[in-house]
Scaffold this motif. Structure first.
Motif, PDB file in Angstrom:
ATOM      1  N   ASP A 179       0.818  -1.215   0.000  1.00  0.00           N
ATOM      2  CA  ASP A 179       0.000   0.000   0.000  1.00  0.00           C
ATOM      3  C   ASP A 179       0.852   1.265   0.000  1.00  0.00           C
ATOM      4  OD1 ASP A 179      -2.411  -1.374  -0.013  1.00  0.00           O
ATOM      5  OD2 ASP A 179      -2.460  -1.541   2.170  1.00  0.00           O
ATOM      6  N   ASP A 180       2.116   1.151   0.405  1.00  0.00           N
ATOM      7  CA  ASP A 180       2.996   2.307   0.500  1.00  0.00           C
ATOM      8  C   ASP A 180       3.510   2.726  -0.886  1.00  0.00           C
ATOM      9  OD1 ASP A 180       3.720   2.543   3.650  1.00  0.00           O
ATOM     10  OD2 ASP A 180       3.433   0.464   3.057  1.00  0.00           O
ATOM     11  N   PRO A 181       3.901   3.997  -1.032  1.00  0.00           N
ATOM     12  CA  PRO A 181       4.458   4.462  -2.307  1.00  0.00           C
ATOM     13  C   PRO A 181       5.818   3.842  -2.595  1.00  0.00           C
ATOM     14  CG  PRO A 181       4.619   6.193  -0.650  1.00  0.00           C
ATOM     15  CD  PRO A 181       3.778   5.100  -0.052  1.00  0.00           C
ATOM     16  N   TRP A 182       6.213   3.898  -3.837  1.00  0.00           N
ATOM     17  CA  TRP A 182       7.442   3.266  -4.312  1.00  0.00           C
ATOM     18  C   TRP A 182       8.675   3.755  -3.560  1.00  0.00           C
ATOM     19  CZ3 TRP A 182      11.641   5.713  -6.605  1.00  0.00           C
ATOM     20  CH2 TRP A 182      12.611   4.872  -7.163  1.00  0.00           C
ATOM     21  N   SER A 183       8.769   5.041  -3.302  1.00  0.00           N
ATOM     22  CA  SER A 183       9.964   5.594  -2.656  1.00  0.00           C
ATOM     23  C   SER A 183      10.178   5.005  -1.267  1.00  0.00           C
ATOM     24  CB  SER A 183       9.866   7.122  -2.574  1.00  0.00           C
ATOM     25  OG  SER A 183       8.704   7.509  -1.849  1.00  0.00           O
ATOM     26  N   ILE A 184       9.092   4.795  -0.516  1.00  0.00           N
ATOM     27  CA  ILE A 184       9.205   4.266   0.844  1.00  0.00           C
ATOM     28  C   ILE A 184       9.522   2.774   0.817  1.00  0.00           C
ATOM     29  CG2 ILE A 184       8.018   3.960   3.044  1.00  0.00           C
ATOM     30  CD1 ILE A 184       8.682   6.844   2.341  1.00  0.00           C
ATOM     31  N   VAL A 185       8.865   2.032  -0.055  1.00  0.00           N
ATOM     32  CA  VAL A 185       9.118   0.592  -0.148  1.00  0.00           C
ATOM     33  C   VAL A 185      10.548   0.325  -0.615  1.00  0.00           C
ATOM     34  CG1 VAL A 185       8.453  -1.564  -1.293  1.00  0.00           C
ATOM     35  CG2 VAL A 185       6.698   0.058  -0.559  1.00  0.00           C
ATOM     36  N   SER A 186      11.026   1.122  -1.574  1.00  0.00           N
ATOM     37  CA  SER A 186      12.395   0.958  -2.066  1.00  0.00           C
ATOM     38  C   SER A 186      13.407   1.213  -0.958  1.00  0.00           C
ATOM     39  CB  SER A 186      12.656   1.919  -3.236  1.00  0.00           C
ATOM     40  OG  SER A 186      11.769   1.671  -4.304  1.00  0.00           O
ATOM     41  N   LEU A 187      13.162   2.240  -0.151  1.00  0.00           N
ATOM     42  CA  LEU A 187      14.041   2.535   0.974  1.00  0.00           C
ATOM     43  C   LEU A 187      14.054   1.373   1.962  1.00  0.00           C
ATOM     44  CD1 LEU A 187      15.835   4.476   2.597  1.00  0.00           C
ATOM     45  CD2 LEU A 187      13.742   5.471   3.551  1.00  0.00           C
ATOM     46  N   ALA A 188      12.888   0.850   2.273  1.00  0.00           N
ATOM     47  CA  ALA A 188      12.802  -0.274   3.211  1.00  0.00           C
ATOM     48  C   ALA A 188      13.524  -1.501   2.670  1.00  0.00           C
ATOM     49  CB  ALA A 188      11.333  -0.605   3.489  1.00  0.00           C
ATOM     50  N   GLU A 200      -2.252   3.650  -8.987  1.00  0.00           N
ATOM     51  CA  GLU A 200      -2.866   4.088  -7.723  1.00  0.00           C
ATOM     52  C   GLU A 200      -1.846   4.630  -6.726  1.00  0.00           C
ATOM     53  OE1 GLU A 200      -3.694   0.642  -8.625  1.00  0.00           O
ATOM     54  OE2 GLU A 200      -5.337   1.386  -9.859  1.00  0.00           O
ATOM     55  N   GLY A 201      -0.562   4.639  -7.111  1.00  0.00           N
ATOM     56  CA  GLY A 201       0.466   5.132  -6.205  1.00  0.00           C
ATOM     57  C   GLY A 201       0.970   4.081  -5.234  1.00  0.00           C
ATOM     58  N   ARG A 202       0.555   2.837  -5.416  1.00  0.00           N
ATOM     59  CA  ARG A 202       1.054   1.745  -4.582  1.00  0.00           C
ATOM     60  C   ARG A 202       2.205   1.052  -5.295  1.00  0.00           C
ATOM     61  NH1 ARG A 202      -4.041  -1.643  -2.420  1.00  0.00           N
ATOM     62  NH2 ARG A 202      -4.633  -1.689  -4.626  1.00  0.00           N
ATOM     63  N   THR A 203       2.848   0.113  -4.590  1.00  0.00           N
ATOM     64  CA  THR A 203       4.064  -0.508  -5.115  1.00  0.00           C
ATOM     65  C   THR A 203       3.855  -1.986  -5.375  1.00  0.00           C
ATOM     66  OG1 THR A 203       5.398   1.074  -3.855  1.00  0.00           O
ATOM     67  CG2 THR A 203       6.528  -0.867  -4.724  1.00  0.00           C
ATOM     68  N   VAL A 204       4.201  -2.418  -6.575  1.00  0.00           N
ATOM     69  CA  VAL A 204       4.112  -3.824  -6.963  1.00  0.00           C
ATOM     70  C   VAL A 204       5.512  -4.425  -6.921  1.00  0.00           C
ATOM     71  CG1 VAL A 204       3.454  -5.470  -8.748  1.00  0.00           C
ATOM     72  CG2 VAL A 204       2.148  -3.337  -8.472  1.00  0.00           C
TER      73      VAL A 204
END
Length: 227
Positions: free
Chosen positions: A11-20, A116-120
């Motif tokens: 559900d989080d945006p790409w930038s946050i998921v990539s950082l994690a 939708e701004g979510r991350t796949v």
């Protein structure tokens, strides 16, 4: 050769998921990780960031594996990634550098933002054994089963770091300070990780260990100063 493919939606945006994803080690779902070091990083003319990391993992063999099939329980893994901040895509490829005759695992990860701004996240892997002696199929089947379990725990680790990032936004200390504290409080090598070369469930490359809610809460408590 065995092939695995799976997609997951954050559900989080790409930038946050990539950082994690890049901050995922250490975490209590990856006690098998001994070390993770950046050996090269540079930016391309197009603005993408290319990074090469060397990861050392601790492994164990299943009980049915012949004695001496590998010389040591650790395995070096190389991770090559590309971060495209304009296309909002992360591409990452990993493969083990030793024990390749017994089993080689080549994994690719793709993170991209949807409409939708979510991350796949799309994970694919090829598991190959060239060991022979009538054991190739058994080794590949075992490697595939362990990789499926690894994917689940890896996702739990990323989700835990996502929670950490969300909490850091509410704290007066910058995220970088929390990550530094995390590395100083918890080493990659777990003192509770078995060092024997044989196990009833694990492959010879990198057994990932489950973490109980209590372990996870204790781990987070140390980071936030409440443990």
């Amino acid at each position: 050769m065995k092939f695995f493919s799976q997609s997951f939606l954050y559900d989080d945006p790409w930038s946050i998921v990539s950082l994690a994803f890049f901050l995922r080690y250490p975490n209590p779902y990856a006690a098998h990780i001994i070390s993770c070091d950046v050996i090269d990083r540079h930016q391309t003319e197009s603005g993408s960031l290319l990074t090469t990391r060397l990861i050392l993992k601790r492994g164990a063999l299943p009980r049915w594996a012949p004695q001496g099939i590998i010389s040591r329980a650790e395995s070096w893994v190389i991770e090559e990634s590309e971060v495209d901040p304009f296309g909002k895509i992360v591409r990452c490829r990993t493969k083990n550098l030793d024990h390749v005759k017994v089993m080689q695992v080549e994994e690719t990860q793709l993170f991209e933002q949807n409409e939708e701004g979510r991350t796949v996240q799309t994970t694919e892997a090829y598991i190959t054994s060239k060991f022979g002696w009538g054991m190739t199929k058994r080794i590949e089947n075992h490697g595939l089963a362990r990789f499926k379990a690894h994917v689940q725990r890896s996702r739990q680790g990323v989700s835990l770091i996502l929670d950490l990032i969300r909490q850091a936004r509410l704290q007066p200390m910058a995220l970088g300070s929390y990550i530094s504290h995390l590395h100083s409080e918890r080493s990659f090598a777990s003192t509770d990780t078995p060092t024997s070369s044989h196990s009833s469930d694990n492959t010879g490359h990198a057994p990932e260990e489950y973490s109980s809610p209590t372990t996870e809460n204790t781990w987070l408590g140390k980071i936030w100063g409440s443990g």
